[in-house]
Design a protein around this motif. Sequence first.
Motif, mmCIF file in Angstrom:
data_model
loop_
_atom_site.group_PDB
_atom_site.id
_atom_site.type_symbol
_atom_site.label_atom_id
_atom_site.label_comp_id
_atom_site.label_asym_id
_atom_site.label_seq_id
_atom_site.Cartn_x
_atom_site.Cartn_y
_atom_site.Cartn_z
ATOM 1 N N LYS A 138 91.105 133.566 2.763
ATOM 2 C CA LYS A 138 92.131 134.239 1.971
ATOM 3 C C LYS A 138 93.497 134.115 2.636
ATOM 4 O O LYS A 138 94.505 133.874 1.980
ATOM 5 C CB LYS A 138 91.771 135.714 1.789
ATOM 6 N N LYS A 139 93.528 134.286 3.950
ATOM 7 C CA LYS A 139 94.786 134.178 4.687
ATOM 8 C C LYS A 139 95.353 132.763 4.591
ATOM 9 O O LYS A 139 96.558 132.583 4.393
ATOM 10 C CB LYS A 139 94.598 134.569 6.154
ATOM 11 N N ILE A 140 94.484 131.779 4.710
ATOM 12 C CA ILE A 140 94.928 130.385 4.610
ATOM 13 C C ILE A 140 95.407 130.084 3.201
ATOM 14 O O ILE A 140 96.418 129.407 3.014
ATOM 15 C CB ILE A 140 93.794 129.433 5.057
ATOM 16 N N TYR A 141 94.700 130.605 2.213
ATOM 17 C CA TYR A 141 95.124 130.439 0.817
ATOM 18 C C TYR A 141 96.529 130.996 0.623
ATOM 19 O O TYR A 141 97.406 130.346 0.048
ATOM 20 C CB TYR A 141 94.131 131.136 -0.125
ATOM 21 N N TYR A 142 96.764 132.216 1.085
ATOM 22 C CA TYR A 142 98.076 132.843 0.906
ATOM 23 C C TYR A 142 99.164 132.148 1.723
ATOM 24 O O TYR A 142 100.311 132.057 1.285
ATOM 25 C CB TYR A 142 98.015 134.333 1.234
ATOM 26 N N LEU A 143 98.812 131.650 2.897
ATOM 27 C CA LEU A 143 99.785 130.906 3.701
ATOM 28 C C LEU A 143 100.195 129.623 2.988
ATOM 29 O O LEU A 143 101.387 129.294 2.906
ATOM 30 C CB LEU A 143 99.216 130.591 5.088
ATOM 31 N N ARG B 253 100.015 129.004 -0.275
ATOM 32 C CA ARG B 253 100.787 129.355 -1.470
ATOM 33 C C ARG B 253 102.204 129.784 -1.108
ATOM 34 O O ARG B 253 103.162 129.402 -1.764
ATOM 35 C CB ARG B 253 100.095 130.487 -2.256
ATOM 36 N N ALA B 254 102.346 130.581 -0.047
ATOM 37 C CA ALA B 254 103.676 131.039 0.367
ATOM 38 C C ALA B 254 104.539 129.860 0.805
ATOM 39 O O ALA B 254 105.713 129.753 0.403
ATOM 40 C CB ALA B 254 103.562 132.067 1.499
ATOM 41 N N ALA B 255 103.974 128.964 1.600
ATOM 42 C CA ALA B 255 104.731 127.792 2.058
ATOM 43 C C ALA B 255 105.142 126.913 0.884
ATOM 44 O O ALA B 255 106.287 126.451 0.807
ATOM 45 C CB ALA B 255 103.907 126.995 3.070
ATOM 46 N N ALA B 256 104.228 126.696 -0.045
ATOM 47 C CA ALA B 256 104.536 125.866 -1.221
ATOM 48 C C ALA B 256 105.611 126.524 -2.080
ATOM 49 O O ALA B 256 106.539 125.851 -2.540
ATOM 50 C CB ALA B 256 103.263 125.623 -2.041
ATOM 51 N N PHE B 257 105.513 127.830 -2.290
ATOM 52 C CA PHE B 257 106.504 128.538 -3.113
ATOM 53 C C PHE B 257 107.876 128.555 -2.454
ATOM 54 O O PHE B 257 108.889 128.362 -3.125
ATOM 55 C CB PHE B 257 106.040 129.967 -3.402
ATOM 56 N N ILE B 258 107.919 128.782 -1.149
ATOM 57 C CA ILE B 258 109.220 128.785 -0.446
ATOM 58 C C ILE B 258 109.889 127.429 -0.581
ATOM 59 O O ILE B 258 111.071 127.333 -0.909
ATOM 60 C CB ILE B 258 109.038 129.188 1.028
ATOM 61 N N ALA B 259 109.126 126.357 -0.344
ATOM 62 C CA ALA B 259 109.688 125.008 -0.472
ATOM 63 C C ALA B 259 110.154 124.754 -1.906
ATOM 64 O O ALA B 259 111.258 124.235 -2.129
ATOM 65 C CB ALA B 259 108.657 123.963 -0.048
ATOM 66 N N ALA B 260 109.335 125.130 -2.882
ATOM 67 C CA ALA B 260 109.692 124.914 -4.287
ATOM 68 C C ALA B 260 110.959 125.677 -4.666
ATOM 69 O O ALA B 260 111.835 125.146 -5.350
ATOM 70 C CB ALA B 260 108.533 125.334 -5.202
ATOM 71 N N ILE C 37 100.437 116.776 -3.213
ATOM 72 C CA ILE C 37 101.307 115.655 -3.617
ATOM 73 C C ILE C 37 102.769 116.065 -3.498
ATOM 74 O O ILE C 37 103.599 115.324 -2.964
ATOM 75 C CB ILE C 37 100.974 115.209 -5.056
ATOM 76 N N GLY C 38 103.084 117.270 -3.974
ATOM 77 C CA GLY C 38 104.450 117.773 -3.874
ATOM 78 C C GLY C 38 104.901 117.901 -2.434
ATOM 79 O O GLY C 38 106.045 117.580 -2.098
ATOM 80 N N ALA C 39 104.013 118.367 -1.572
ATOM 81 C CA ALA C 39 104.360 118.535 -0.156
ATOM 82 C C ALA C 39 104.598 117.184 0.520
ATOM 83 O O ALA C 39 105.531 117.044 1.323
ATOM 84 C CB ALA C 39 103.266 119.306 0.565
ATOM 85 N N ILE C 40 103.799 116.195 0.203
ATOM 86 C CA ILE C 40 103.987 114.864 0.789
ATOM 87 C C ILE C 40 105.328 114.282 0.338
ATOM 88 O O ILE C 40 106.110 113.768 1.153
ATOM 89 C CB ILE C 40 102.813 113.933 0.427
ATOM 90 N N LEU D 206 105.143 120.649 5.567
ATOM 91 C CA LEU D 206 104.210 120.271 6.625
ATOM 92 C C LEU D 206 103.033 121.256 6.698
ATOM 93 O O LEU D 206 101.883 120.840 6.868
ATOM 94 C CB LEU D 206 104.945 120.212 7.967
ATOM 95 N N ILE D 207 103.304 122.540 6.526
ATOM 96 C CA ILE D 207 102.236 123.548 6.527
ATOM 97 C C ILE D 207 101.245 123.274 5.396
ATOM 98 O O ILE D 207 100.028 123.319 5.604
ATOM 99 C CB ILE D 207 102.831 124.968 6.411
ATOM 100 N N VAL D 208 101.762 122.977 4.204
ATOM 101 C CA VAL D 208 100.869 122.682 3.065
ATOM 102 C C VAL D 208 100.008 121.467 3.376
ATOM 103 O O VAL D 208 98.792 121.465 3.130
ATOM 104 C CB VAL D 208 101.685 122.470 1.770
ATOM 105 N N ILE D 209 100.608 120.427 3.943
ATOM 106 C CA ILE D 209 99.863 119.204 4.254
ATOM 107 C C ILE D 209 98.785 119.479 5.300
ATOM 108 O O ILE D 209 97.646 119.014 5.166
ATOM 109 C CB ILE D 209 100.815 118.086 4.709
ATOM 110 N N VAL D 210 99.121 120.227 6.339
ATOM 111 C CA VAL D 210 98.137 120.530 7.392
ATOM 112 C C VAL D 210 96.982 121.351 6.826
ATOM 113 O O VAL D 210 95.811 121.074 7.117
ATOM 114 C CB VAL D 210 98.814 121.254 8.582
ATOM 115 N N ILE D 211 97.299 122.351 6.006
ATOM 116 C CA ILE D 211 96.237 123.181 5.425
ATOM 117 C C ILE D 211 95.342 122.354 4.495
ATOM 118 O O ILE D 211 94.129 122.553 4.467
ATOM 119 C CB ILE D 211 96.842 124.390 4.688
ATOM 120 N N LYS D 212 95.930 121.426 3.779
ATOM 121 C CA LYS D 212 95.158 120.624 2.816
ATOM 122 C C LYS D 212 94.784 119.247 3.369
ATOM 123 O O LYS D 212 94.466 118.345 2.606
ATOM 124 C CB LYS D 212 95.961 120.478 1.520
#
Length: 133
Positions: free
Chosen positions: A4-9, A11-18, A71-74, A114-120
Amino acid sequence: MKNKKIYYLERAAAFIAAIIFIQTLYFKFTGHPDSVHIFTEIGGEPYLRIGSGVIELIIALLLFYRKTSLIGAILGLGVMIGAIGQHLLVLGIVVNNDGGTLFILALVTFICCLIVIVIKRNVLMEYLKKVRS
């Protein structure tokens, strides 16, 4: 609980970047003087300004959806490497007396992507295995 923590991290990283990508669109698409100045300095006004705005809009949309956030993060990481490079090599860290705000936003966006890429990374590795075979 860890998942759950990784999921929220992620999502938060992706939303901040977006959100950062979307926030800059106003300046690019309206021809704001600061944006025009930046792209004139790097020799890409108006085509690179508008083109990068379109690409950043696509990246932001990809980052909002969990299935396409990798894909968006890359793509976002690649765009931010270019932006950070332009700041370091052409523009300088402070542009038009902004106190380095644009440079800091580029770094934050880079780190979030980078956080999104590392998590995924497992998803990325599976995709690369399929491409190889």
